[in-house]
Design a protein around this motif. Structure first.
Motif, PDB file in Angstrom:
ATOM      1  N   ASP A  30      40.859  48.898  43.193  1.00 41.91           N
ATOM      2  CA  ASP A  30      41.795  49.395  42.271  1.00 41.91           C
ATOM      3  C   ASP A  30      41.127  49.948  40.797  1.00 41.91           C
ATOM      4  O   ASP A  30      41.636  50.770  40.303  1.00 41.91           O
ATOM      5  N   ALA A  31      40.339  48.982  40.369  1.00 41.06           N
ATOM      6  CA  ALA A  31      39.682  49.311  39.168  1.00 41.06           C
ATOM      7  C   ALA A  31      38.700  50.742  39.474  1.00 41.06           C
ATOM      8  O   ALA A  31      38.659  51.633  38.584  1.00 41.06           O
ATOM      9  N   SER A  32      38.144  50.931  40.642  1.00 46.83           N
ATOM     10  CA  SER A  32      37.403  52.205  40.860  1.00 46.83           C
ATOM     11  C   SER A  32      38.213  53.271  40.978  1.00 46.83           C
ATOM     12  O   SER A  32      37.842  54.505  40.785  1.00 46.83           O
ATOM     13  N   SER A  33      39.550  53.125  41.673  1.00 49.33           N
ATOM     14  CA  SER A  33      40.350  54.391  41.704  1.00 49.33           C
ATOM     15  C   SER A  33      40.798  54.851  40.396  1.00 49.33           C
ATOM     16  O   SER A  33      40.870  55.994  39.975  1.00 49.33           O
ATOM     17  N   VAL A  34      41.194  53.863  39.403  1.00 49.99           N
ATOM     18  CA  VAL A  34      41.545  54.379  38.104  1.00 49.99           C
ATOM     19  C   VAL A  34      40.301  54.999  37.350  1.00 49.99           C
ATOM     20  O   VAL A  34      40.141  55.853  36.504  1.00 49.99           O
ATOM     21  N   THR A  37      39.585  58.427  39.001  1.00 49.79           N
ATOM     22  CA  THR A  37      40.785  59.533  38.879  1.00 49.79           C
ATOM     23  C   THR A  37      41.031  59.675  37.444  1.00 49.79           C
ATOM     24  O   THR A  37      41.778  60.515  37.098  1.00 49.79           O
ATOM     25  N   ARG A  38      40.738  58.803  36.589  1.00 46.58           N
ATOM     26  CA  ARG A  38      41.099  58.532  35.157  1.00 46.58           C
ATOM     27  C   ARG A  38      42.714  58.971  34.928  1.00 46.58           C
ATOM     28  O   ARG A  38      42.958  59.316  34.233  1.00 46.58           O
ATOM     29  N   ASN A  39      43.174  58.102  35.906  1.00 44.55           N
ATOM     30  CA  ASN A  39      44.704  58.483  36.002  1.00 44.55           C
ATOM     31  C   ASN A  39      45.556  57.193  36.509  1.00 44.55           C
ATOM     32  O   ASN A  39      45.941  56.880  37.621  1.00 44.55           O
ATOM     33  N   PRO A  40      45.493  56.271  35.285  1.00 46.18           N
ATOM     34  CA  PRO A  40      46.020  54.835  36.014  1.00 46.18           C
ATOM     35  C   PRO A  40      47.841  54.856  36.334  1.00 46.18           C
ATOM     36  O   PRO A  40      48.255  54.242  37.237  1.00 46.18           O
ATOM     37  N   ASP A  41      48.365  56.031  35.972  1.00 48.48           N
ATOM     38  CA  ASP A  41      49.897  56.315  36.372  1.00 48.48           C
ATOM     39  C   ASP A  41      49.906  56.616  37.871  1.00 48.48           C
ATOM     40  O   ASP A  41      50.913  56.116  38.683  1.00 48.48           O
ATOM     41  N   GLY A  42      49.048  57.033  38.601  1.00 50.47           N
ATOM     42  CA  GLY A  42      48.966  57.455  39.937  1.00 50.47           C
ATOM     43  C   GLY A  42      49.011  56.539  40.900  1.00 50.47           C
ATOM     44  O   GLY A  42      49.979  56.023  41.536  1.00 50.47           O
ATOM     45  N   ILE A  43      47.883  55.686  40.795  1.00 50.92           N
ATOM     46  CA  ILE A  43      47.667  54.193  41.378  1.00 50.92           C
ATOM     47  C   ILE A  43      48.894  53.209  41.044  1.00 50.92           C
ATOM     48  O   ILE A  43      49.334  52.643  41.892  1.00 50.92           O
ATOM     49  N   ILE A  93      49.485  45.450  39.869  1.00 52.81           N
ATOM     50  CA  ILE A  93      50.029  46.641  38.882  1.00 52.81           C
ATOM     51  C   ILE A  93      49.936  46.218  37.337  1.00 52.81           C
ATOM     52  O   ILE A  93      49.544  47.113  36.621  1.00 52.81           O
ATOM     53  N   ASN A  94      50.106  44.893  37.173  1.00 52.29           N
ATOM     54  CA  ASN A  94      49.729  44.622  35.567  1.00 52.29           C
ATOM     55  C   ASN A  94      48.441  44.781  35.203  1.00 52.29           C
ATOM     56  O   ASN A  94      48.144  44.870  33.931  1.00 52.29           O
ATOM     57  N   ALA A  95      47.399  44.643  36.181  1.00 49.81           N
ATOM     58  CA  ALA A  95      46.054  44.844  35.678  1.00 49.81           C
ATOM     59  C   ALA A  95      45.975  46.256  35.496  1.00 49.81           C
ATOM     60  O   ALA A  95      44.949  46.876  34.579  1.00 49.81           O
ATOM     61  N   ILE A  96      46.336  47.395  36.228  1.00 47.77           N
ATOM     62  CA  ILE A  96      46.377  48.747  35.923  1.00 47.77           C
ATOM     63  C   ILE A  96      47.109  49.317  34.903  1.00 47.77           C
ATOM     64  O   ILE A  96      46.706  49.925  33.998  1.00 47.77           O
ATOM     65  N   GLN A  97      48.433  48.920  34.822  1.00 47.11           N
ATOM     66  CA  GLN A  97      49.624  49.563  34.077  1.00 47.11           C
ATOM     67  C   GLN A  97      50.301  48.142  33.395  1.00 47.11           C
ATOM     68  O   GLN A  97      51.379  48.036  34.008  1.00 47.11           O
TER      69      GLN A  97
END
Length: 103
Positions: A30-34, A37-43, A93-97
């Motif tokens: 999850d951290a690598s995908s953000v 992509t530099r887009n936390p909204d997507g994941i 989800i809370n870790a990303i957004q």
């Protein structure tokens, strides 16, 4: 009989370690995908939709074999917190957004 008991205990602890490693890998994925992509909204949005709808497969004994191919837990297990191969969707989800899951 003692060998069977030792074997079952070994299998349990082996699966416990496997689940812990898998949860850590999912968190890093999850951290690598953000990061890439530099887009936390997507994941974050994708995980939110998975969390709303659920991602459970059939409840037969073979659904847990497919956990590594799914975005969330594919089977409900008795020791769900100990043997889960994915972190809880709310935690991911809370870790990303932060704040998205409270909706």
């Amino acid at each position: 009989m003692a060998l069977f008991v030792i074997g079952y205990v070994g299998v349990f602890f082996g699966r416990l370690i496997q689940a812990a490693v898998s949860r850590q890998r999912e968190t890093l994925a999850d951290a690598s995908s953000v990061q890439f992509t530099r887009n936390p909204d997507g994941i974050g949005g994708a995980l939110f939709k998975i969390g709303l709808r659920g991602s459970y497969l059939d409840t037969t004994g073979h659904a847990s074999d497919m956990n590594h191919m799914c975005f969330g837990e594919s089977a409900r297990m008795k020791f769900s917190s100990l043997l889960a191969s994915h972190p809880p969707i709310e935690q991911r989800i809370n870790a990303i957004q932060p704040g998205l899951w409270r909706v």
